[in-house]
Design a protein around this motif. Structure first.
Motif, PDB file in Angstrom:
ATOM      1  N   ARG A 113       0.933  -1.192  -0.091  1.00 12.82           N
ATOM      2  CA  ARG A 113      -0.143  -0.174  -0.056  1.00 12.82           C
ATOM      3  C   ARG A 113       0.816   1.455  -0.147  1.00 12.82           C
ATOM      4  O   ARG A 113       0.493   2.171  -0.663  1.00 12.82           O
ATOM      5  CB  ARG A 113      -1.102   0.196   1.321  1.00 12.82           C
ATOM      6  CG  ARG A 113      -2.004   1.166   1.449  1.00 12.82           C
ATOM      7  CD  ARG A 113      -2.754   1.139   2.414  1.00 12.82           C
ATOM      8  NE  ARG A 113      -2.432   0.483   3.395  1.00 12.82           N
ATOM      9  CZ  ARG A 113      -3.029  -0.530   4.308  1.00 12.82           C
ATOM     10  NH1 ARG A 113      -3.955  -1.014   3.832  1.00 12.82           N
ATOM     11  NH2 ARG A 113      -2.374  -0.918   5.265  1.00 12.82           N
ATOM     12  N   GLU A 114       2.028   1.204   0.694  1.00  6.19           N
ATOM     13  CA  GLU A 114       3.022   2.333   0.889  1.00  6.19           C
ATOM     14  C   GLU A 114       3.600   2.663  -0.537  1.00  6.19           C
ATOM     15  O   GLU A 114       3.836   3.795  -1.021  1.00  6.19           O
ATOM     16  CB  GLU A 114       3.878   2.183   1.867  1.00  6.19           C
ATOM     17  CG  GLU A 114       3.159   2.301   3.329  1.00  6.19           C
ATOM     18  CD  GLU A 114       4.246   1.979   4.260  1.00  6.19           C
ATOM     19  OE1 GLU A 114       5.547   1.566   3.934  1.00  6.19           O
ATOM     20  OE2 GLU A 114       4.061   1.855   5.759  1.00  6.19           O
ATOM     21  N   GLU A 116       2.208   1.759  -3.461  1.00  3.57           N
ATOM     22  CA  GLU A 116       1.142   2.076  -4.608  1.00  3.57           C
ATOM     23  C   GLU A 116       0.950   3.691  -4.187  1.00  3.57           C
ATOM     24  O   GLU A 116       0.785   4.520  -5.232  1.00  3.57           O
ATOM     25  CB  GLU A 116      -0.088   1.487  -4.201  1.00  3.57           C
ATOM     26  CG  GLU A 116      -0.168   0.197  -4.768  1.00  3.57           C
ATOM     27  CD  GLU A 116      -1.293  -0.731  -4.693  1.00  3.57           C
ATOM     28  OE1 GLU A 116      -2.134  -0.237  -3.909  1.00  3.57           O
ATOM     29  OE2 GLU A 116      -1.221  -1.867  -4.830  1.00  3.57           O
ATOM     30  N   ARG A 117       0.951   4.010  -2.877  1.00  6.40           N
ATOM     31  CA  ARG A 117       0.572   5.384  -2.366  1.00  6.40           C
ATOM     32  C   ARG A 117       1.728   6.417  -3.044  1.00  6.40           C
ATOM     33  O   ARG A 117       1.781   7.364  -3.755  1.00  6.40           O
ATOM     34  CB  ARG A 117       0.626   5.628  -1.072  1.00  6.40           C
ATOM     35  CG  ARG A 117       0.176   7.169  -0.890  1.00  6.40           C
ATOM     36  CD  ARG A 117      -0.012   7.166   1.060  1.00  6.40           C
ATOM     37  NE  ARG A 117      -0.684   8.400   1.242  1.00  6.40           N
ATOM     38  CZ  ARG A 117      -1.762   8.840   1.187  1.00  6.40           C
ATOM     39  NH1 ARG A 117      -2.793   7.875   0.555  1.00  6.40           N
ATOM     40  NH2 ARG A 117      -2.514   9.653   1.531  1.00  6.40           N
ATOM     41  N   ARG A 119       3.848   5.679  -5.650  1.00  3.15           N
ATOM     42  CA  ARG A 119       4.040   5.692  -7.154  1.00  3.15           C
ATOM     43  C   ARG A 119       2.791   6.724  -7.593  1.00  3.15           C
ATOM     44  O   ARG A 119       2.875   7.429  -8.557  1.00  3.15           O
ATOM     45  CB  ARG A 119       3.672   4.300  -7.829  1.00  3.15           C
ATOM     46  CG  ARG A 119       4.777   3.644  -7.900  1.00  3.15           C
ATOM     47  CD  ARG A 119       4.433   2.195  -8.534  1.00  3.15           C
ATOM     48  NE  ARG A 119       4.213   1.539  -7.698  1.00  3.15           N
ATOM     49  CZ  ARG A 119       3.637   0.139  -7.734  1.00  3.15           C
ATOM     50  NH1 ARG A 119       2.778  -0.090  -8.642  1.00  3.15           N
ATOM     51  NH2 ARG A 119       3.714  -0.774  -6.578  1.00  3.15           N
ATOM     52  N   TYR A 120       1.656   6.699  -6.809  1.00  2.00           N
ATOM     53  CA  TYR A 120       0.503   7.561  -7.182  1.00  2.00           C
ATOM     54  C   TYR A 120       1.078   8.925  -6.841  1.00  2.00           C
ATOM     55  O   TYR A 120       0.755   9.736  -7.890  1.00  2.00           O
ATOM     56  CB  TYR A 120      -0.743   7.202  -6.172  1.00  2.00           C
ATOM     57  CG  TYR A 120      -1.973   8.321  -6.843  1.00  2.00           C
ATOM     58  CD1 TYR A 120      -2.961   7.730  -7.588  1.00  2.00           C
ATOM     59  CD2 TYR A 120      -1.994   9.329  -5.871  1.00  2.00           C
ATOM     60  CE1 TYR A 120      -3.754   8.842  -8.031  1.00  2.00           C
ATOM     61  CE2 TYR A 120      -3.102  10.161  -5.983  1.00  2.00           C
ATOM     62  CZ  TYR A 120      -3.969   9.894  -7.140  1.00  2.00           C
ATOM     63  OH  TYR A 120      -5.135  10.979  -7.663  1.00  2.00           O
ATOM     64  N   GLU A 121       1.369   9.367  -5.855  1.00  2.00           N
ATOM     65  CA  GLU A 121       1.883  10.781  -5.579  1.00  2.00           C
ATOM     66  C   GLU A 121       3.062  11.116  -6.512  1.00  2.00           C
ATOM     67  O   GLU A 121       3.022  12.354  -6.746  1.00  2.00           O
ATOM     68  CB  GLU A 121       2.306  10.820  -4.130  1.00  2.00           C
ATOM     69  CG  GLU A 121       1.199  10.925  -3.182  1.00  2.00           C
ATOM     70  CD  GLU A 121       1.650  10.810  -1.516  1.00  2.00           C
ATOM     71  OE1 GLU A 121       2.934  10.699  -1.341  1.00  2.00           O
ATOM     72  OE2 GLU A 121       0.731  10.724  -0.923  1.00  2.00           O
ATOM     73  N   ARG A 123       3.217  10.201  -9.725  1.00  2.00           N
ATOM     74  CA  ARG A 123       2.497  10.429 -10.909  1.00  2.00           C
ATOM     75  C   ARG A 123       1.489  11.734 -10.708  1.00  2.00           C
ATOM     76  O   ARG A 123       1.599  12.219 -11.953  1.00  2.00           O
ATOM     77  CB  ARG A 123       1.992   9.157 -11.280  1.00  2.00           C
ATOM     78  CG  ARG A 123       2.584   8.142 -11.895  1.00  2.00           C
ATOM     79  CD  ARG A 123       1.759   6.873 -12.463  1.00  2.00           C
ATOM     80  NE  ARG A 123       2.478   5.844 -12.634  1.00  2.00           N
ATOM     81  CZ  ARG A 123       1.998   4.545 -13.191  1.00  2.00           C
ATOM     82  NH1 ARG A 123       0.526   4.530 -12.895  1.00  2.00           N
ATOM     83  NH2 ARG A 123       2.663   3.529 -13.320  1.00  2.00           N
ATOM     84  N   HIS A 124       0.672  11.912  -9.528  1.00  3.65           N
ATOM     85  CA  HIS A 124       0.116  12.856  -9.600  1.00  3.65           C
ATOM     86  C   HIS A 124       0.317  13.972  -8.544  1.00  3.65           C
ATOM     87  O   HIS A 124      -0.252  13.781  -7.484  1.00  3.65           O
ATOM     88  CB  HIS A 124      -1.435  12.375  -9.405  1.00  3.65           C
ATOM     89  CG  HIS A 124      -1.978  11.439 -10.072  1.00  3.65           C
ATOM     90  ND1 HIS A 124      -2.148  11.695 -11.690  1.00  3.65           N
ATOM     91  CD2 HIS A 124      -1.674  10.091 -10.286  1.00  3.65           C
ATOM     92  CE1 HIS A 124      -2.445  10.650 -12.366  1.00  3.65           C
ATOM     93  NE2 HIS A 124      -2.413   9.662 -11.237  1.00  3.65           N
ATOM     94  N   ARG A 126       0.707  17.262  -6.085  1.00  2.21           N
ATOM     95  CA  ARG A 126      -0.265  18.085  -5.857  1.00  2.21           C
ATOM     96  C   ARG A 126       0.128  19.567  -6.182  1.00  2.21           C
ATOM     97  O   ARG A 126       0.472  20.262  -6.424  1.00  2.21           O
ATOM     98  CB  ARG A 126      -0.367  18.249  -4.179  1.00  2.21           C
ATOM     99  CG  ARG A 126      -1.038  16.963  -3.715  1.00  2.21           C
ATOM    100  CD  ARG A 126      -0.798  16.864  -2.214  1.00  2.21           C
ATOM    101  NE  ARG A 126      -1.527  15.718  -1.676  1.00  2.21           N
ATOM    102  CZ  ARG A 126      -1.873  15.460  -0.700  1.00  2.21           C
ATOM    103  NH1 ARG A 126      -2.458  16.377   0.190  1.00  2.21           N
ATOM    104  NH2 ARG A 126      -2.429  14.340  -0.280  1.00  2.21           N
TER     105      ARG A 126
END
Length: 126
Positions: A113-114, A116-117, A119-121, A123-124, A126
Motif C-alpha cells: 500500500r505504501e 502504491e501511494r 507511485r501515485y503521488e 505520478r500525480h 499536488r
C-alpha cells in the motif's frame, strides 16, 4: 531448561479455534496466524472446526442420501458465509485477546500500500 513453544499442540489449537487464549510465548505464532500469508484460509478453517460436530449430525440424520448431502452442504455454506462475514471483528477480538493491537495488518500488504501511494503521488503531484 525450558524452551518457549513456537506452535500450539493439537489440543491447544482446538482450544484456540474455540476461542481460548494461547500462552504469551506463542504471541508471534498468533500474529502470523491472524495477519500472515494465507490468514483468510486459516480463519475459514478455524471457524469451521467448532461447527464440525453439527456437520456430522447433518450427515447422520435419517433420510435419503441426497437430503443428507444437501443439508450438510447448506450447513457448510452458511457456516462459511458467516465465518467470512465476521472475519474482521473476530480477527480484531483475537488480536486484542492475545495482547496485540486490533488494527494489526499483514506487513506485506502495508508495504504494498505504501509503494502504491508513493507511485501515485509521484505520478500525480499536488
Amino acid at each position: 531448561m525450558t524452551r518457549d513453544k513456537r506452535r500450539p499442540n493439537p489440543v491447544q489449537w482446538i482450544g484456540y479455534a474455540f476461542g481460548r487464549r494461547l500462552p504469551d510465548s506463542m504471541r508471534d505464532w498468533v500474529r502470523n496466524d491472524l495477519t500472515g500469508r494465507y490468514a483468510v484460509a486459516r480463519h475459514v478453517v478455524r471457524g469451521l472446526v467448532p461447527l464440525s460436530p453439527l456437520f456430522v449430525v447433518a450427515i447422520l440424520i435419517p433420510g435419503e442420501v441426497w437430503l443428507r448431502a444437501a443439508t450438510t452442504c447448506l450447513a457448510v455454506l452458511l457456516a462459511t458465509f458467516y465465518t467470512v462475514a465476521f472475519m474482521p471483528m473476530n480477527r480484531a477480538h483475537r488480536l486484542t485477546k492475545h495482547g496485540l493491537p486490533a488494527d494489526l495488518e499483514n506487513p506485506r500488504k502495508v508495504r504494498q500500500r505504501e509503494l502504491e501511494r508513493a507511485r501515485y503521488e509521484a505520478r500525480h503531484p499536488r
